[in-house]
Design a protein around this motif. Structure first.
Motif, PDB file in Angstrom:
ATOM      1  N   GLN A 171       0.830  -1.207   0.000  1.00  0.00           N
ATOM      2  CA  GLN A 171       0.000   0.000   0.000  1.00  0.00           C
ATOM      3  C   GLN A 171       0.868   1.263   0.000  1.00  0.00           C
ATOM      4  N   THR A 172       1.926   1.226   0.823  1.00  0.00           N
ATOM      5  CA  THR A 172       2.835   2.370   0.880  1.00  0.00           C
ATOM      6  C   THR A 172       3.549   2.570  -0.453  1.00  0.00           C
ATOM      7  N   LEU A 173       3.950   1.457  -1.082  1.00  0.00           N
ATOM      8  CA  LEU A 173       4.645   1.541  -2.371  1.00  0.00           C
ATOM      9  C   LEU A 173       3.761   2.190  -3.430  1.00  0.00           C
ATOM     10  N   VAL A 174       2.493   1.804  -3.484  1.00  0.00           N
ATOM     11  CA  VAL A 174       1.567   2.404  -4.455  1.00  0.00           C
ATOM     12  C   VAL A 174       1.459   3.906  -4.219  1.00  0.00           C
ATOM     13  N   GLN A 178       2.907   7.175  -6.690  1.00  0.00           N
ATOM     14  CA  GLN A 178       2.080   8.307  -7.088  1.00  0.00           C
ATOM     15  C   GLN A 178       2.779   9.636  -6.721  1.00  0.00           C
ATOM     16  N   ARG A 179       3.333   9.670  -5.517  1.00  0.00           N
ATOM     17  CA  ARG A 179       4.041  10.877  -5.082  1.00  0.00           C
ATOM     18  C   ARG A 179       5.302  11.106  -5.918  1.00  0.00           C
ATOM     19  N   PHE A 180       5.995  10.020  -6.272  1.00  0.00           N
ATOM     20  CA  PHE A 180       7.205  10.118  -7.098  1.00  0.00           C
ATOM     21  C   PHE A 180       6.885  10.732  -8.462  1.00  0.00           C
ATOM     22  N   ARG A 186       7.100  17.978 -11.557  1.00  0.00           N
ATOM     23  CA  ARG A 186       7.544  19.322 -11.192  1.00  0.00           C
ATOM     24  C   ARG A 186       9.010  19.560 -11.588  1.00  0.00           C
ATOM     25  N   LEU A 187       9.855  18.560 -11.309  1.00  0.00           N
ATOM     26  CA  LEU A 187      11.276  18.719 -11.558  1.00  0.00           C
ATOM     27  C   LEU A 187      11.607  18.733 -13.051  1.00  0.00           C
ATOM     28  N   ARG A 284       3.962   0.522 -11.672  1.00  0.00           N
ATOM     29  CA  ARG A 284       2.613   0.658 -11.114  1.00  0.00           C
ATOM     30  C   ARG A 284       1.871  -0.689 -11.157  1.00  0.00           C
ATOM     31  N   VAL A 285       2.019  -1.383 -12.302  1.00  0.00           N
ATOM     32  CA  VAL A 285       1.350  -2.686 -12.442  1.00  0.00           C
ATOM     33  C   VAL A 285       1.890  -3.671 -11.419  1.00  0.00           C
TER      34      VAL A 285
END
Length: 464
Positions: A171-174, A178-180, A186-187, A284-285
């Protein structure tokens, strides 16, 4: 007063010679027990052989200060002390569920039975042997269940912690992926898009397209999109364009989305951007598959714990039948998927019933496993529950769409060691065990109805 006609209503005595029945009728004593009254208590001296002529008795064993129901005695059944038995006291209590009429034969007449009722004596000896064998089998079955429960408890405990940890990590990885992507946008925005960056998120068209599942397209439409996108990727000098196209289209992207976006990019970044996009989608998959797999592990561990009634008392308790059925389906899901079956649940609102939950789950396992074996490849099985208000019973039905049970063997379907499966595919004990649990442990009934395309085992359990 006990008459010869009374004795003829008992299957064991019905065809005895008139002389034996006359001798017995003269020596049997009648006993009336009102509903709710105790016939005898655990530990009382066993001084009579008993025949229940009318009514119903519930046997119960006292354990750690609690009365635990065991078997139900129906009219026509023999109980108490039998000739040549070493039994001296009752190991259980007997409570009348209905107004009951009982015939009692004092033990002082057992010696005379050898001369005056030898045919009955022979039957009673055989019945005592059968009773001992049945009790031994039930005891062995309970020991197996206890061993299985102990093993399942340890397994569930050992699996639960790593499964939960893996699920939280997935769950944290997903969320981190998304945050990455948000930070990457932005970068890289200014560098990759240059003068075409503009306000907002230039990658938004991709985000919007990813909300649509690629599997919504039919196979022909998806193949056309892959061909078109692969040709365009090849022109953009992307390595392995056909492989990349398959990944992108499966995620909902197409040439119509990517081509206009790429025209806004600094040209030298286009191949790297498309390769990066494929890698991002693959991660993601993989994260989604990991989350789905770990969630499945946690679900199975939870189902096994609930199925086995681990950490719960083994006494009769108010039981949610729907929960037991769902947990059983979860445990047997691998068999259902392997055969490509569709499962339908027609569950009405039903109350909890007083039951031994773990034992009932064994019934559901046997019935559903049989239904899976009988159902056609790619066929269906369906479960139905409802309340029979007139009889104050809860009804659970397990149906399959198989060829049906032949009329010639239906009368034997609950016999021990009888099976309609091939050699090595079944022991013939499943339905026998299910029948004993339902009828003897829960005072219920289990019946079979069958025709091609719809075989149904119907279990009826009392509400009270």
């Amino acid at each position: 007063m006990v008459t010869i006609d009374d004795l003829r209503t008992v299957e064991t005595l019905a065809d005895l010679p008139e002389s034996e029945l006359t001798w017995l009728a003269e020596r049997f004593q009648e006993r009336q027990v009102a509903a709710g009254a105790v016939y005898y208590r655990q530990g009382d001296a066993a001084e009579t052989m008993d025949i229940l002529l009318a009514g119903k008795l519930q046997l119960a064993r006292r354990d750690d200060g609690q009365e635990i129901a065991t078997l139900t005695i129906e009219a026509g059944e023999l109980g108490g002390r039998l000739p040549f038995s070493r039994m001296t006291s009752h190991g259980v209590s007997a409570i009348a569920l209905e107004d009951s009429r009982i015939a009692e034969l004092p033990v002082r007449h057992f010696d005379g039975m050898q001369m005056e009722a030898p045919k009955l004596l022979e039957r009673l000896v055989n019945q005592m042997i059968d009773r001992t064998r049945e009790n031994t089998q039930l005891g062995a079955q309970r020991e197996k269940l206890v061993s299985l429960g102990t093993m399942a408890a340890g397994l569930a405990h050992e699996l639960n912690n790593p499964a939960s940890a893996a699920r939280r990590t997935a769950q944290t990885l997903v969320a981190r992926l998304q945050r990455f992507d948000e930070l990457s946008s932005r970068l890289l925005k200014e560098a990759m898009f240059g003068d075409h960056a503009g306000p907002g998120d230039p990658f938004q068209p991709i985000t919007d397209a990813l909300r649509h599942e690629g599997t919504d397209r039919d196979l022909l439409d998806q193949a056309d999109h892959e061909d078109s996108l692969a040709d365009w990727l090849e022109a953009q000098q992307v390595d392995n364009p056909w492989e990349v196209a398959g990944t992108l289209v499966a995620s909902g992207l197409s040439r119509e989305v990517l081509e206009p976006l790429s025209e806004r990019l600094v040209p030298r970044y286009v191949p790297d951007f498309l390769a990066w996009l494929q890698t991002d989608l693959e991660m993601r998959v993989l994260a989604s598959e990991l989350l789905e797999s770990t969630s499945r592990m946690s679900e199975l561990v939870g189902a096994m714990k609930a199925y086995s009634y681990l950490d719960q008392a083994t006494d009769r308790a108010l039981t949610d039948l729907h929960e037991g059925l769902r947990n059983t389906l979860t445990i047997l899901q691998h068999k259902i998927r392997r055969k490509g079956l569709t499962v339908e649940k027609d569950f009405e609102e039903i109350p909890k019933v007083p039951a031994y939950g773990g034992e009932l789950n064994q019934v559901w396992t046997n019935l559903i496993d049989n239904a899976i074996a009988a159902a056609a490849e790619g066929g269906r099985l369906w479960l139905r529950t409802h309340v029979d208000t007139s009889a104050e019973m809860v009804v659970v039905e397990v149906h399959d769409d198989g060829p049906g049970v032949p009329e010639s063997v239906r009368s034997r379907i609950f016999e021990p060691f009888f099976t309609t499966r091939g050699v090595g595919e079944g022991t013939g004990m499943g339905l026998d065990i299910a029948n004993r649990i339902v009828t003897r442990r829960h005072s219920g009934t289990i019946t079979l109805s069958s025709r091609p395309g719809d075989t149904c085992f119907s279990v009826r359990l009392p509400l009270a």
